[in-house]
Design an enzyme around this catalytic site. Structure first.
Site, PDB file in Angstrom:
ATOM      1  N   LEU A  35       0.817  -1.212   0.000  1.00  0.00           N
ATOM      2  CA  LEU A  35       0.000   0.000   0.000  1.00  0.00           C
ATOM      3  C   LEU A  35       0.853   1.265   0.000  1.00  0.00           C
ATOM      4  O   LEU A  35       2.019   1.231   0.400  1.00  0.00           O
ATOM      5  CB  LEU A  35      -0.910   0.009   1.236  1.00  0.00           C
ATOM      6  CG  LEU A  35      -1.993  -1.057   1.320  1.00  0.00           C
ATOM      7  CD1 LEU A  35      -2.609  -1.067   2.718  1.00  0.00           C
ATOM      8  CD2 LEU A  35      -3.076  -0.825   0.258  1.00  0.00           C
ATOM      9  N   SER A 108       1.755  -1.580  -7.358  1.00  0.00           N
ATOM     10  CA  SER A 108       1.405  -2.735  -8.205  1.00  0.00           C
ATOM     11  C   SER A 108       0.293  -3.564  -7.558  1.00  0.00           C
ATOM     12  O   SER A 108       0.522  -4.679  -7.099  1.00  0.00           O
ATOM     13  CB  SER A 108       2.634  -3.585  -8.546  1.00  0.00           C
ATOM     14  OG  SER A 108       3.417  -3.922  -7.430  1.00  0.00           O
TER      15      SER A 108
END
Length: 199
Positions: A35, A108
């Site tokens: 995150l 990602s």
């Protein structure tokens, strides 16, 4: 007719193995995922500093920096995020081919995209590191003020708030940045690289 039919891959005169032997270490990509605010960039740069001090050829590809140039035209839709990661995967492959250890610091968020990048590399050259940190800790850190802006609706499709994050199913390493000091995290990664015969 396919426009790409005339494009042919040219093998380098100096091979990846030649470069690895001269460097006295193997090359790989260390793919940090997690995150926003989990500590990916801090960890990637701390690891890079440690590798540099060990005379290891290394380089950091940072999400924000890449979006200033190579991926400047991409937004944050699922399609653009996918293309962002695809390009980084290809750039990482070039760095690994050049004999370096490349660390990438990108959220990602999608498992499929990370697995697509993994498929570009021989076994052992793609090291997925899940930088695990509870969202409330990331939000409290909020170094760029992004969570606050996402909560107020200023940022659409923000990972963890209005857009999903898919945790890695089988990462090579999990680093819990709310429990480990950055020096401990770096040591854990360096230890792994030694165990795998990369260093």
């Amino acid at each position: 007719m396919d426009d790409n039919q005339h494009i042919i891959w040219h093998n380098s005169t100096i091979s990846k193995i030649d470069r690895q032997q001269r460097n006295n270490h193997k090359s790989c990509v260390i793919w940090f995922t997690g995150l926003s605010g989990s500590g990916k960039s801090s960890l990637a740069n701390a690891l890079d500093k440690e590798l540099f001090q060990r005379n290891v050829q290394s380089y950091v590809l940072d999400g924000d920096n890449i979006r200033h140039g190579l991926n400047a035209g991409l937004g944050f839709s699922k399609e653009d995020r996918k293309e962002n990661i695809r390009r980084i995967g290809e750039v990482s492959k070039l760095f690994v081919d050049s004999g370096q250890i490349v660390t990438t610091a990108f959220i990602s968020p999608y498992r499929e995209d990370r697995e697509q990048v993994r498929s570009l590399f021989p076994k052992g050259e793609f090291i997925e590191v899940y930088v695990k940190c509870p969202i409330n800790v990331c939000e409290n850190r909020d170094p760029k003020g992004l969570y606050k802006r996402a909560r107020s609706g200023e940022i659409a499709e923000f990972t963890g708030i209005s857009s999903p994050y898919e945790e890695p199913s089988n990462p090579e390493l999990v680093i819990e940045t709310d429990r480990l000091l950055i020096t401990e995290s770096v040591y854990k990664i360096v230890n792994y690289l030694k165990q795998q015969g990369i260093l």
